[in-house]
Write an enzyme that holds these catalytic residues in place. Structure first.
Site, short mmCIF file in Angstrom:
data_model
loop_
_atom_site.label_atom_id
_atom_site.label_comp_id
_atom_site.label_asym_id
_atom_site.label_seq_id
_atom_site.Cartn_x
_atom_site.Cartn_y
_atom_site.Cartn_z
N HIS A 155 1.25 -1.33 -0.06
CA HIS A 155 0.16 0.09 0.68
C HIS A 155 0.58 1.40 -0.02
CE1 HIS A 155 -3.50 -2.85 1.48
NE2 HIS A 155 -2.07 -3.58 1.65
N SER A 276 14.95 21.07 -17.63
CA SER A 276 13.35 21.92 -17.68
C SER A 276 13.67 23.49 -18.74
CB SER A 276 12.77 21.91 -15.94
OG SER A 276 11.87 23.52 -16.36
N LYS A 282 16.51 21.19 -11.93
CA LYS A 282 15.57 20.38 -12.43
C LYS A 282 16.19 19.20 -13.39
CE LYS A 282 11.61 19.28 -11.43
NZ LYS A 282 10.59 19.91 -12.23
N GLU A 289 9.71 7.69 -17.38
CA GLU A 289 8.20 8.25 -17.39
C GLU A 289 7.60 7.95 -18.69
OE1 GLU A 289 7.92 12.31 -14.89
OE2 GLU A 289 8.50 12.37 -17.04
#
Ligand code: ARG
Length: 460
Positions: A155, A276, A282, A289
Site C-alpha cells: 500500500h 527543464s 530540475k 516516465e
C-alpha cells in the site's frame, strides 16, 4: 499490379486503393514473404508445376530481390495493394512469364499468416535477447549493493525490511517469466500454415512436412479454415509484450519515486534524465516516465487487435489486415523500452544510507517482534495486539525503535524479555527469513547466484 481483376468491369477507385492498400506497413514482411515464396517454389517443383530449371531461376531472382529490398529505393513508386503483390510483380519483372506460376495453389490468406508468423518468431527472439540485457543489468545493480537494506512496501506504506537485491530479484522474476512467455509465443507462431489455401486446403498435393522443414517450422497447422481466420499468434505476442511493458512500467514508477527528493534513494545518470527549459535545478526522470507512458500504448495495441478479431465470421476477413500496425508498433515500443531500461539501470546509483534510515526509523520491525513473541509461546493474535499497542505508544511518545532500551520494553510488556531489544534492528528480523524465496541474507545470496546461472542459460 493486382493479383485479381478478371471478374471486374471497372477498376478500383483511387480512394478505395488508398484506403485498402497495406504496402505502407506490411512492407516490413518483405524478407519473410520472399523466403516463404522461395520455399513455395521448391514445393511447386515437387508437385511438377515448376521444372527444376524454372524453380532455380525463380529462387535466384528472389535472392537478388532480397538484397535489393534492403534499400528504400526498392519500394519507390510502388503502388501495389500489399507486400505479396509487390513481390510477385517484382518477380515478373525479373523472370518474365514463369512468374505467373508462383501463386499456383496458394492464397494470400495463408501467405500473410506465414509471413506474420515468421516475423513474430524472429521478433520474439530479439525481444528475448533484450530481456536478458535488462535482467543482467538488474543483477549487476543487485551485486553492487548486495548488503543494502530497504523498507519493503505494501500500500506504499513501509511494511517489512528486505535486502535491496531481494527487491531487484523480484523484477528479475517478472522479466524471466516474460522471457518464457515470448518463447511460448514463438512456439505457437512456429506452426506452418502453407497448404491451407484460401480456406479449404490447397488443391495441389504439397508435401507440407517438407515445406515445414524447409522453413524451419516445427509443426503443421491442422485445419485450413482455422488458418485463414486465426490471429491468435499475433495476440499471444501482443499479450506477452503488454505484460512485459507493465513490468517495466512498474519498475519505472518505483524508480521515479525512489529517485525523487522525497525518497532520495537513487541517483539516475545524467545521460538518461533531462532538464527543464524554465527551472534550472530540475533533473527529470523522463526516460522512466516515457517507459511508463509507452506501456499504455502497447496495451492499446493488444486491445485494438482483440476488438478487431471479436465477432469476425469464419474465416478470413479484410479486417484482419489491421493486425499489423499494432503488432509492429507494440514490438517497436517494447524493444525501445527494454533498451532504454537497461541504460537507466546501468546508470543508477543507490545511496544505501537513505533506505536504511527509512527502515530504521519506521516500524518495519513490528512483525519481527510479534513473531518472536509467538516463537516464545505467546499466541500470535495476542502477540499482534501487544506489538500493536507498543507501536501506538511509540508513535504517541515520538519514539523510534532505536530509542527503546531493553528495560523500557520489559516495563511496557513483561513478554518482552531482554533479547527482544536486538529485534529493534531490521537486520535481525531479516535474518529470521531464511526460507526459500525469502529475504534472509544467505537465501538472497544463493538466489542471486542462481539467477546469474539461469540468465546464462537464457542467454544461450
Ligand atoms: N493484405 C492482406 C492482409 O494483410 C493480405 C491477405 C489478402 N487476402 C484477401 N483475401 N484480400 O490481410
Amino acid at each position: 499490379m493486382k493479383l485479381w481483376g478478371g471478374r471486374f468491369e471497372a477498376g478500383p477507385s483511387e480512394v478505395f486503393e488508398r484506403f485498402s492498400g497495406s504496402l505502407a506497413f506490411d512492407r516490413r514482411l518483405i524478407d519473410a514473404d520472399i523466403e516463404g515464396s522461395q520455399a513455395f517454389a521448391r514445393a511447386l517443383e515437387r508437385v511438377g508445376i515448376l521444372t527444376a530449371e524454372e524453380r532455380a531461376r525463380i529462387v535466384e531472382a528472389f535472392d537478388q530481390m532480397r538484397a535489393d529490398a534492403a534499400s528504400p529505393a526498392f519500394f519507390e513508386g510502388a503502388s501495389d495493394e500489399d507486400v505479396h503483390t509487390l513481390v510477385i510483380r517484382k518477380l515478373k519483372e525479373r523472370v518474365g512469364a514463369v512468374a505467373d506460376k508462383i501463386h499456383t495453389g496458394r492464397s494470400r490468406n495463408e501467405q500473410v499468416s506465414l509471413d506474420t508468423r515468421m516475423w513474430v518468431r524472429e521478433e520474439a527472439e530479439r525481444v528475448r535477447a533484450l530481456l536478458c540485457g535488462v535482467m543482467g543489468a538488474l543483477l549487476d545493480l543487485a551485486v553492487r549493493y548486495s548488503g543494502a537494506v530497504i523498507p519493503g512496501y505494501t500500500h506504499l506504506r513501509r511494511a517489512q525490511a528486505v535486502l535491496w537485491p531481494h527487491y531487484l530479484l523480484a523484477y528479475f522474476e517478472m522479466l524471466a517469466r516474460d522471457w518464457e512467455r515470448f518463447g511460448e509465443a514463438q512456439r505457437r507462431a512456429g506452426v506452418l500454415p502453407l497448404g491451407a489455401g484460401a480456406l479449404a486446403g490447397s488443391g495441389f498435393p504439397f508435401d507440407r512436412e517438407a515445406m515445414a522443414r524447409d522453413l524451419g517450422f516445427p509443426a503443421l497447422t491442422r485445419n485450413s479454415m482455422d488458418v485463414s481466420g486465426d490471429r491468435d499468434f499475433a495476440l499471444d505476442f501482443l499479450y506477452a509484450a503488454t505484460v512485459a511493458m507493465i513490468h517495466l512500467s512498474r519498475l519505472a514508477e518505483d524508480w521515479i519515486l525512489y529517485s525523487s527528493e522525497e525518497f532520495g534513494w537513487l541517483e539516475l545518470g545524467d545521460a538518461v534524465t533531462s532538464g527543464s527549459s524554465l527551472m534550472p535545478q530540475k533533473k527529470n526522470p523522463d526516460a522512466l516516465e516515457l517507459i511508463r507512458g509507452k506501456s499504455g500504448r502497447v496495451m492499446g495495441c493488444l486491445t485494438a487487435l482483440l476488438v478487431t478479431m471479436k465477432g469476425l465470421p469464419m474465416t478470413y476477413n479484410r479486417d484482419m489486415q489491421e493486425d499489423k500496425v499494432p503488432l509492429f508498433e507494440a514490438a517497436d515500443q517494447l524493444a525501445g523500452s527494454l533498451e532504454m531500461m537497461r541504460e537507466v539501470i546501468q546508470s543508477a546509483r543507490l545511496n544505501p544510507a537513505k533506505p536504511a534510515a527509512a527502515a530504521e526509523e519506521s516500524w518495519v520491525v513490528a512483525t519481527d517482534l510479534a513473531e518472536a513473541l509467538a516463537r516464545a509461546g505467546t499466541p500470535f493474535h495476542e502477540a499482534h495486539r501487544i506489538v500493536g499497542r507498543f507501536v501506538l505508544e511509540s508513535v504517541r511518545r515520538g519514539k523510534r525503535p532505536s530509542d527503546w532500551t531493553a528495560e523500557e520494553m520489559a516495563g511496557f510488556a513483561p513478554e518482552f524479555t531482554a533479547d527482544f531489544a536486538a529485534l529493534l534492528n531490521p537486520e535481525a528480523g531479516m535474518a529470521s527469513r531464511e526460507i526459500p524465496g525469502g529475504t534472509g541474507p544467505h537465501t538472497v545470496a544463493a538466489a542471486l547466484a542462481a539467477a546469474r546461472e539461469r540468465l546464462g542459460e537464457m542467454s544461450k
